[in-house]
Scaffold this motif. Structure first.
Motif, short mmCIF file in Angstrom:
data_model
loop_
_atom_site.label_atom_id
_atom_site.label_comp_id
_atom_site.label_asym_id
_atom_site.label_seq_id
_atom_site.Cartn_x
_atom_site.Cartn_y
_atom_site.Cartn_z
N PHE A 1 50.33 34.93 46.73
CA PHE A 1 50.85 36.86 46.61
C PHE A 1 51.46 36.59 45.83
O PHE A 1 52.42 36.58 44.96
CB PHE A 1 51.65 36.33 48.08
CG PHE A 1 50.74 36.39 49.51
CD1 PHE A 1 50.84 37.59 50.06
CD2 PHE A 1 50.71 35.35 50.04
CE1 PHE A 1 49.84 37.48 51.66
CE2 PHE A 1 50.41 35.19 51.53
CZ PHE A 1 50.15 36.37 51.98
N SER A 2 50.46 38.04 45.39
CA SER A 2 51.16 38.14 44.34
C SER A 2 52.18 39.59 44.65
O SER A 2 51.30 40.82 45.83
CB SER A 2 49.90 38.94 43.29
OG SER A 2 49.20 37.65 42.92
N LYS A 3 52.16 40.86 43.79
CA LYS A 3 52.91 41.85 44.30
C LYS A 3 52.93 42.91 42.92
O LYS A 3 52.21 42.94 41.82
CB LYS A 3 54.34 41.72 44.12
CG LYS A 3 55.31 43.29 44.14
CD LYS A 3 56.80 43.21 44.25
CE LYS A 3 57.38 44.38 44.41
NZ LYS A 3 58.85 44.50 44.12
N GLY A 4 52.13 44.52 43.57
CA GLY A 4 51.79 45.29 42.69
C GLY A 4 51.42 46.63 43.65
O GLY A 4 51.77 46.36 44.51
N ARG A 5 51.14 47.11 42.65
CA ARG A 5 51.04 48.85 42.59
C ARG A 5 49.53 49.19 42.91
O ARG A 5 49.29 48.74 42.04
CB ARG A 5 51.69 49.69 42.36
CG ARG A 5 51.35 51.25 42.65
CD ARG A 5 52.18 51.78 41.40
NE ARG A 5 53.66 51.92 41.32
CZ ARG A 5 54.33 51.61 40.75
NH1 ARG A 5 53.85 50.62 39.21
NH2 ARG A 5 55.57 52.11 40.72
N ASN A 6 48.85 49.55 43.90
CA ASN A 6 47.16 49.98 44.16
C ASN A 6 47.46 51.86 44.13
O ASN A 6 47.97 52.38 43.94
CB ASN A 6 47.51 50.34 45.86
CG ASN A 6 45.82 51.11 45.62
OD1 ASN A 6 44.57 51.39 45.16
ND2 ASN A 6 45.25 50.05 47.05
#
Length: 384
Positions: A353-358
């Motif tokens: 899993f990665s973390k990000g901002r849509n």
């Protein structure tokens, strides 16, 4: 092989041509001062940024390095000059970036430059991008590696020193490089990671090899001497090559000395020669070694394990990832993704899993890493 062949072309016909104009006096130039207020890896990346902007604007890069905080005599006391024929700008008058059609332009540090040059990372020259995408898993890392390879060509004394050092420490492949950054990073830019976390990745790498070496070698670099002592005490079954003296010169109080510069050059050089790299990408030294590693392989983009960040180029232009598979959240910490959404990548948990901002929804959260792709930023650089 592609990497070596293409590097020779770039060095001989592009980089060399750019840095050795027929007439230095009439050549268009870009002035860069290496003394950015940061550490060695950061300053080297600042120089890369200067060089790719010079390349993109068809200017000869003039490096101002006298009084360099690491070596007062300047860049050429350690590395080859960036040019054989054009190493200074005799003109007293110059303008600040962008300078448009002016003959001599001074480039500020990447933090202060405006407008942002389109040529700086993560841009890749259009004329080699197609081939790179076929043969390399991360084109921008390859491109930065080639620039670094040209910039960091050791002069004769440095080359002889590194050759002797390699013999002295009996540096033999296969070997895994470990870089442990502590001191000023932990608690500010990075979290603490115990030696055991690094060695777990080393073990996983060696266990996965089809042919097991008789000796499991490690080249260990750190800015904290006790890291080396702990590693040797806990893991006697590994042959660990490390220099406590170098680690001590990397301490904050001794960092900007000639001995410290010598030590960090040794660390980066041998880390880049390793078959696999275990480190934290929050460290610019680690990223420099990883970038240079690409010049020794056709494709070494996956020959690493980072305990924290994903790879990035400090100060890079915006470079969102592109969603290739829809994602519906199954847990509250996850976010929705739709095909072709742009995602600002904020980190990788290295568990799938990665973390990000849509950027479409503005939501921040987790998502499966395989559902996005890293697009290549293709820019038309000048033809040579």
């Amino acid at each position: 092989m592609f990497g070596g062949h293409q590097l020779n072309i770039i060095k001989k016909y592009r980089f060399w041509y750019l840095q050795n104009p027929k007439n230095c006096e009439t050549a268009r130039k870009l002035i860069c001062n290496i003394n950015k207020g940061c550490g060695f890896g950061c300053q080297i990346h600042h120089l890369v940024y200067c060089f790719v902007v010079a390349y993109g604007t068809n200017r000869t890069l003039i490096l101002k390095s006298k009084g360099w905080r690491y070596q007062k005599e300047g860049w050429e006391s350690i590395f080859e000059p960036l040019s054989d024929t054009c190493i200074s700008s005799s003109e007293e008058m110059y303008v600040n970036w962008p300078g448009d059609n002016k003959k001599v332009v001074s480039l500020p540090i990447v933090d202060n430059v405006y407008p942002k040059p389109v040529y700086q990372p993560p841009s890749v020259p259009a004329d080699i991008a197609q081939r790179l995408q076929k043969l390399h898993g991360y084109p921008i890392v390859w491109w930065v590696g080639q620039v670094l390879k040209y910039l960091m060509r050791p002069n004769n004394s440095t080359r002889d020193f590194l050759t002797e050092k390699k013999k002295k420490i009996n540096f033999v492949n296969p070997i895994v490089g470990i870089h442990v950054r502590r001191t000023d990073k932990v608690g500010t830019e990075a979290a603490f990671h115990d030696v055991d976390e690094y060695l777990l990745k080393v073990k996983q790498y060696y266990d996965a090899l089809e042919v097991q070496p008789k000796i499991r070698r490690i080249f260990l670099a750190s800015d904290e001497a006790k890291v080396i002592l702990i590693a040797k005490q806990r893991y006697p079954d590994y042959h660990i090559i490390a220099d406590v003296n170098i680690a001590e010169t990397a301490s904050i109080s001794r960092r900007y000395t000639n001995l410290s510069l010598q030590g960090i050059i040794i660390d980066i050089h041998f880390l880049s020669l390793c078959d696999y790299l275990v480190c934290t990408f929050s460290s610019q030294v680690c990223r420099v070694a990883y970038e240079l590693m690409q010049t020794y392989h056709v494709d070494a983009h996956d020959k690493f394990a980072s305990l924290d960040d994903v790879y990035y180029y400090g100060g890079q232009n915006p470079h969102p990832q592109i969603v290739i598979i829809n994602h519906k959240p199954t847990k509250k910490e996850e976010i929705e993704l739709k095909i072709n959404d742009e995602v600002e990548l904020l980190g990788n948990h290295w568990n799938g899993f990665s973390k990000g901002r849509n950027l479409r929804t503005g939501k921040i959260g987790l998502f499966p890493s395989f559902k996005i792709k890293n697009p290549v930023k293709i820019v038309d650089f000048p033809k040579f």
